[in-house]
Design a protein around this motif. Structure first.
Motif, PDB file in Angstrom:
ATOM      1  N   GLN A 171     -22.997  27.425 -37.928  1.00 14.66           N
ATOM      2  CA  GLN A 171     -22.747  27.138 -36.518  1.00 14.66           C
ATOM      3  C   GLN A 171     -23.811  27.807 -35.658  1.00 14.66           C
ATOM      4  O   GLN A 171     -24.166  27.296 -34.598  1.00 14.66           O
ATOM      5  N   LEU A 172     -24.318  28.935 -36.107  1.00 14.62           N
ATOM      6  CA  LEU A 172     -25.346  29.649 -35.362  1.00 14.62           C
ATOM      7  C   LEU A 172     -26.620  28.808 -35.255  1.00 14.62           C
ATOM      8  O   LEU A 172     -27.261  28.774 -34.200  1.00 14.62           O
ATOM      9  N   ILE A 173     -26.962  28.079 -36.308  1.00  7.01           N
ATOM     10  CA  ILE A 173     -28.137  27.199 -36.263  1.00  7.01           C
ATOM     11  C   ILE A 173     -27.932  26.100 -35.226  1.00  7.01           C
ATOM     12  O   ILE A 173     -28.844  25.767 -34.473  1.00  7.01           O
ATOM     13  N   GLY A 174     -26.722  25.565 -35.141  1.00  7.92           N
ATOM     14  CA  GLY A 174     -26.425  24.547 -34.135  1.00  7.92           C
ATOM     15  C   GLY A 174     -26.601  25.068 -32.719  1.00  7.92           C
ATOM     16  O   GLY A 174     -27.133  24.381 -31.848  1.00  7.92           O
ATOM     17  N   ILE A 175     -26.161  26.312 -32.493  1.00  8.48           N
ATOM     18  CA  ILE A 175     -26.318  26.927 -31.171  1.00  8.48           C
ATOM     19  C   ILE A 175     -27.795  27.118 -30.857  1.00  8.48           C
ATOM     20  O   ILE A 175     -28.268  26.782 -29.767  1.00  8.48           O
ATOM     21  N   ILE A 176     -28.537  27.649 -31.808  1.00  7.55           N
ATOM     22  CA  ILE A 176     -29.974  27.881 -31.598  1.00  7.55           C
ATOM     23  C   ILE A 176     -30.698  26.564 -31.340  1.00  7.55           C
ATOM     24  O   ILE A 176     -31.568  26.491 -30.461  1.00  7.55           O
ATOM     25  N   ASN A 177     -30.330  25.514 -32.055  1.00  8.94           N
ATOM     26  CA  ASN A 177     -30.967  24.212 -31.834  1.00  8.94           C
ATOM     27  C   ASN A 177     -30.722  23.693 -30.420  1.00  8.94           C
ATOM     28  O   ASN A 177     -31.615  23.121 -29.797  1.00  8.94           O
ATOM     29  N   ARG A 178     -29.513  23.889 -29.905  1.00 14.23           N
ATOM     30  CA  ARG A 178     -29.228  23.473 -28.520  1.00 14.23           C
ATOM     31  C   ARG A 178     -30.045  24.292 -27.526  1.00 14.23           C
ATOM     32  O   ARG A 178     -30.556  23.763 -26.540  1.00 14.23           O
ATOM     33  N   LEU A 179     -30.156  25.595 -27.771  1.00 13.90           N
ATOM     34  CA  LEU A 179     -30.935  26.455 -26.879  1.00 13.90           C
ATOM     35  C   LEU A 179     -32.418  26.083 -26.910  1.00 13.90           C
ATOM     36  O   LEU A 179     -33.086  26.055 -25.877  1.00 13.90           O
ATOM     37  N   LYS A 180     -32.932  25.772 -28.100  1.00 12.22           N
ATOM     38  CA  LYS A 180     -34.334  25.356 -28.215  1.00 12.22           C
ATOM     39  C   LYS A 180     -34.579  24.034 -27.491  1.00 12.22           C
ATOM     40  O   LYS A 180     -35.604  23.852 -26.847  1.00 12.22           O
ATOM     41  N   ALA A 181     -33.611  23.124 -27.590  1.00 11.54           N
ATOM     42  CA  ALA A 181     -33.734  21.835 -26.900  1.00 11.54           C
ATOM     43  C   ALA A 181     -33.809  22.048 -25.387  1.00 11.54           C
ATOM     44  O   ALA A 181     -34.514  21.320 -24.689  1.00 11.54           O
ATOM     45  N   MET A 182     -33.094  23.053 -24.887  1.00 16.74           N
ATOM     46  CA  MET A 182     -33.157  23.370 -23.458  1.00 16.74           C
ATOM     47  C   MET A 182     -34.573  23.789 -23.071  1.00 16.74           C
ATOM     48  O   MET A 182     -35.081  23.394 -22.019  1.00 16.74           O
ATOM     49  N   GLN A 183     -35.210  24.578 -23.916  1.00 14.04           N
ATOM     50  CA  GLN A 183     -36.592  25.003 -23.644  1.00 14.04           C
ATOM     51  C   GLN A 183     -37.529  23.797 -23.638  1.00 14.04           C
ATOM     52  O   GLN A 183     -38.382  23.664 -22.775  1.00 14.04           O
TER      53      GLN A 183
END
Length: 93
Positions: free
Chosen positions: A20-32
């Motif tokens: 689930q942590l990878i999913g969160i990081i992927n969403r945060l990276k998409a924001m960047q």
């Protein structure tokens, strides 16, 4: 919150769910990556109930996290720290 249901094989016959942590990081990276002139807000929820909103500010390269239940506001300049805070918030409910 996006819950990933993917599985992948490690070694012989061992299956493991994606983090689930990878999913969160992927969403945060998409924001960047989507960042333009306007801040990039995203809402995170558990079982359909919004828990927090994260906004990425491209001009300062920072994230703000607003937790709804605790009515707390955090600022981060590190993607790992905001991801960990979100993970703890979303998995402790």
């Amino acid at each position: 919150m996006v819950k990933l249901e993917c599985q992948f094989e490690i070694g012989k016959g061992i299956l493991m769910e994606e983090s689930q942590l990878i999913g969160i990081i992927n969403r945060l990276k998409a924001m960047q990556e989507d960042a333009g002139d306007e801040p990039q807000p995203r809402r995170f929820e558990v079982n359909g109930v919004e828990q927090a909103q994260v906004t990425y500010h491209s001009e300062t390269k920072t994230y703000t996290l607003d937790e709804y239940q605790g009515k707390e506001h955090f600022e981060f300049d590190n993607i790992d720290l905001v991801a960990i805070e979100l993970f703890e918030l979303l998995t402790n409910n």
